[in-house]
Design a protein around this motif. Structure first.
Motif, PDB file in Angstrom:
ATOM      1  N   GLY A  56       0.739   9.428   5.352  1.00 14.42           N
ATOM      2  CA  GLY A  56       0.362   7.995   5.041  1.00 14.42           C
ATOM      3  C   GLY A  56      -0.570   7.971   3.958  1.00 14.42           C
ATOM      4  O   GLY A  56      -0.557   8.749   3.143  1.00 14.42           O
ATOM      5  N   CYS A  57      -1.025   6.790   3.979  1.00 11.90           N
ATOM      6  CA  CYS A  57      -2.016   6.559   2.961  1.00 11.90           C
ATOM      7  C   CYS A  57      -3.476   6.700   3.542  1.00 11.90           C
ATOM      8  O   CYS A  57      -3.966   5.641   4.263  1.00 11.90           O
ATOM      9  CB  CYS A  57      -1.854   5.046   1.890  1.00 11.90           C
ATOM     10  SG  CYS A  57      -0.313   4.843   1.742  1.00 11.90           S
ATOM     11  N   ASP A  58      -4.139   7.802   3.180  1.00 14.07           N
ATOM     12  CA  ASP A  58      -5.494   7.827   3.905  1.00 14.07           C
ATOM     13  C   ASP A  58      -5.474   7.746   5.423  1.00 14.07           C
ATOM     14  O   ASP A  58      -6.298   7.194   5.961  1.00 14.07           O
ATOM     15  CB  ASP A  58      -6.494   6.877   3.210  1.00 14.07           C
ATOM     16  CG  ASP A  58      -6.798   7.528   1.792  1.00 14.07           C
ATOM     17  OD1 ASP A  58      -6.787   8.542   1.451  1.00 14.07           O
ATOM     18  OD2 ASP A  58      -7.093   6.560   0.883  1.00 14.07           O
ATOM     19  N   GLY A  59      -4.401   8.202   5.900  1.00 17.65           N
ATOM     20  CA  GLY A  59      -4.193   8.190   7.505  1.00 17.65           C
ATOM     21  C   GLY A  59      -3.485   6.863   7.863  1.00 17.65           C
ATOM     22  O   GLY A  59      -2.906   6.772   8.961  1.00 17.65           O
ATOM     23  N   SER A  60      -3.194   5.839   7.120  1.00 18.18           N
ATOM     24  CA  SER A  60      -2.519   4.618   7.393  1.00 18.18           C
ATOM     25  C   SER A  60      -1.082   5.008   7.369  1.00 18.18           C
ATOM     26  O   SER A  60      -0.497   5.527   6.432  1.00 18.18           O
ATOM     27  CB  SER A  60      -2.696   3.556   6.465  1.00 18.18           C
ATOM     28  OG  SER A  60      -2.073   2.249   6.601  1.00 18.18           O
ATOM     29  N   PRO A  61      -0.143   4.526   8.315  1.00 17.75           N
ATOM     30  CA  PRO A  61       1.157   5.018   8.538  1.00 17.75           C
ATOM     31  C   PRO A  61       1.960   4.354   7.199  1.00 17.75           C
ATOM     32  O   PRO A  61       1.587   3.259   6.802  1.00 17.75           O
ATOM     33  CB  PRO A  61       1.702   4.235   9.890  1.00 17.75           C
ATOM     34  CG  PRO A  61       0.515   3.143   9.991  1.00 17.75           C
ATOM     35  CD  PRO A  61      -0.557   3.697   9.334  1.00 17.75           C
ATOM     36  N   THR A  62       3.094   4.923   7.066  1.00 19.61           N
ATOM     37  CA  THR A  62       4.100   4.575   5.836  1.00 19.61           C
ATOM     38  C   THR A  62       4.949   3.362   6.502  1.00 19.61           C
ATOM     39  O   THR A  62       5.469   3.514   7.457  1.00 19.61           O
ATOM     40  CB  THR A  62       4.783   5.811   5.325  1.00 19.61           C
ATOM     41  OG1 THR A  62       4.025   6.826   4.925  1.00 19.61           O
ATOM     42  CG2 THR A  62       5.915   5.403   4.323  1.00 19.61           C
ATOM     43  N   GLY A 141      -2.908  -0.013   2.317  1.00 18.68           N
ATOM     44  CA  GLY A 141      -2.867   0.482   1.026  1.00 18.68           C
ATOM     45  C   GLY A 141      -1.759   1.176   0.632  1.00 18.68           C
ATOM     46  O   GLY A 141      -0.277   1.019   1.221  1.00 18.68           O
ATOM     47  N   GLU A 142      -1.687   1.699  -0.415  1.00 18.25           N
ATOM     48  CA  GLU A 142      -0.274   2.268  -1.029  1.00 18.25           C
ATOM     49  C   GLU A 142      -0.499   3.612  -2.108  1.00 18.25           C
ATOM     50  O   GLU A 142      -1.816   3.548  -2.581  1.00 18.25           O
ATOM     51  CB  GLU A 142       0.321   1.659  -1.777  1.00 18.25           C
ATOM     52  CG  GLU A 142      -0.106   0.460  -2.985  1.00 18.25           C
ATOM     53  CD  GLU A 142       0.587  -0.417  -3.680  1.00 18.25           C
ATOM     54  OE1 GLU A 142       1.255  -1.118  -2.980  1.00 18.25           O
ATOM     55  OE2 GLU A 142       0.387  -0.842  -4.879  1.00 18.25           O
ATOM     56  N   THR A 143       0.303   4.390  -2.319  1.00 16.92           N
ATOM     57  CA  THR A 143      -0.039   5.395  -2.976  1.00 16.92           C
ATOM     58  C   THR A 143       1.283   5.466  -4.346  1.00 16.92           C
ATOM     59  O   THR A 143       2.180   5.582  -3.683  1.00 16.92           O
ATOM     60  CB  THR A 143       0.014   6.939  -2.607  1.00 16.92           C
ATOM     61  OG1 THR A 143      -1.128   6.835  -1.789  1.00 16.92           O
ATOM     62  CG2 THR A 143      -0.278   7.901  -3.716  1.00 16.92           C
ATOM     63  N   ASP A 144       0.932   5.436  -5.522  1.00 17.05           N
ATOM     64  CA  ASP A 144       1.903   5.619  -6.572  1.00 17.05           C
ATOM     65  C   ASP A 144       2.003   7.069  -6.929  1.00 17.05           C
ATOM     66  O   ASP A 144       1.482   7.382  -7.760  1.00 17.05           O
ATOM     67  CB  ASP A 144       1.663   4.559  -7.586  1.00 17.05           C
ATOM     68  CG  ASP A 144       2.615   4.541  -8.844  1.00 17.05           C
ATOM     69  OD1 ASP A 144       3.693   4.722  -8.412  1.00 17.05           O
ATOM     70  OD2 ASP A 144       2.382   4.045  -9.686  1.00 17.05           O
ATOM     71  N   TRP A 145       3.340   7.739  -6.529  1.00 17.63           N
ATOM     72  CA  TRP A 145       3.664   8.895  -6.918  1.00 17.63           C
ATOM     73  C   TRP A 145       4.303   8.923  -8.253  1.00 17.63           C
ATOM     74  O   TRP A 145       5.671   9.082  -8.023  1.00 17.63           O
ATOM     75  CB  TRP A 145       4.594   9.718  -5.933  1.00 17.63           C
ATOM     76  CG  TRP A 145       3.550   9.651  -4.470  1.00 17.63           C
ATOM     77  CD1 TRP A 145       3.797   8.802  -3.470  1.00 17.63           C
ATOM     78  CD2 TRP A 145       2.506  10.497  -4.174  1.00 17.63           C
ATOM     79  NE1 TRP A 145       2.759   9.156  -2.497  1.00 17.63           N
ATOM     80  CE2 TRP A 145       2.107  10.394  -2.899  1.00 17.63           C
ATOM     81  CE3 TRP A 145       2.037  11.807  -4.594  1.00 17.63           C
ATOM     82  CZ2 TRP A 145       1.030  11.049  -2.078  1.00 17.63           C
ATOM     83  CZ3 TRP A 145       0.905  12.529  -4.004  1.00 17.63           C
ATOM     84  CH2 TRP A 145       0.633  12.266  -2.743  1.00 17.63           C
ATOM     85  N   SER A 146       3.551   8.992  -9.177  1.00 16.13           N
ATOM     86  CA  SER A 146       4.437   8.622 -10.505  1.00 16.13           C
ATOM     87  C   SER A 146       4.042   9.447 -11.619  1.00 16.13           C
ATOM     88  O   SER A 146       4.451   9.458 -12.591  1.00 16.13           O
ATOM     89  CB  SER A 146       4.287   7.106 -10.869  1.00 16.13           C
ATOM     90  OG  SER A 146       2.893   6.830 -11.138  1.00 16.13           O
TER      91      SER A 146
END
Length: 235
Positions: A56-62, A141-146
């Motif tokens: 996830g994002c630092d442990g937070s589920p997707t 949170g979120e992660t931009d895999w770009s």
């Protein structure tokens, strides 16, 4: 002598625990990506690309994966399964510009999740590498895999690399209309070949991480037991 031996054992134990932590951390860090299989495709033919993540994002589920469809793609058909709902934004040429997969239930870290796109690469993309930016949204949170590696860089130099597919020569039997962006009209045998290739490709690195993590933990516990047993005998 007893104090000296105890200090030596303590140093050895701390060193072993530190080494175990490094063994655990390395594969876990390597697995923190959105992986694509296969990583290669011919231009002009349908390829089923499977995108997998297990964090996830630092442990937070997707909660969702949002794909920006890059240039060099002539057709995209999202593949739906029961774990996701999907939404598309379609351009004037009929080709999706964005595909959003929303998880029916939030996906916890440590659970492998995969979504797929049937993709046709344009002949102009032959001999290039095409990146698929993915925005991973989480409950928090979120992660931009770009990120894309520049000349002289590798994926390991990037904090959030985009999954990348190397596009080869134009397929000899490609003869479809590239203007409508509907990969589902391709011959079913092409889908089968793409699925076989995806199944044969290496899976997400997390199973390796789990095995190494378990081995490191067992080694650390064994070292602790030896140290405590030796200390009792010398007491």
């Amino acid at each position: 002598m007893t104090r000296s031996s105890s200090r030596t054992r303590a140093r050895l134990l701390l060193g072993g625990l530190a080494g175990a932590a490094l063994v655990v951390a390395a594969p876990l860090a390597a697995s923190a990506h959105v992986h694509v299989t296969p990583e290669e495709s011919a231009a002009g033919a349908t390829t089923r690309l499977s995108f997998t993540t297990s964090h996830g994002c630092d442990g937070s589920p997707t909660t969702a994966l949002v794909f920006t469809i890059p240039e060099g793609v002539d057709g995209v058909t999202p593949v739906l399964d029961g774990a996701w709902t999907l939404q598309r934004e379609v351009g004037s040429d009929g080709i999706p510009t964005s595909v959003t997969y929303t998880a029916v239930n939030p996906i916890e870290t440590g659970v492998s999740a995969t979504v797929s796109l049937d993709v046709i690469f344009a002949s102009s993309a032959s001999g290039t590498s095409v990146a698929f930016p993915v925005l991973q949204k989480c409950a928090v949170g979120e992660t931009d895999w770009s990120e894309v590696a520049a000349e002289g860089q590798s994926e390991d130099d990037l904090a959030a690399p985009a999954p990348v597919v190397a596009v080869g020569d134009v397929a000899a039997d490609s003869g479809h209309d590239h203007g409508h962006g509907d990969a589902a009209t391709e011959d079913s045998s092409e889908h089968g070949d793409a699925e076989d290739a995806a199944a044969a490709a290496p899976s997400d690195a997390d199973p390796v991480a789990r095995w190494l993590s378990g081995g490191a933990l067992v080694a650390a516990l064994a070292a602790l037991g030896v140290a405590l047993f030796g200390r009792r005998r010398t007491a």
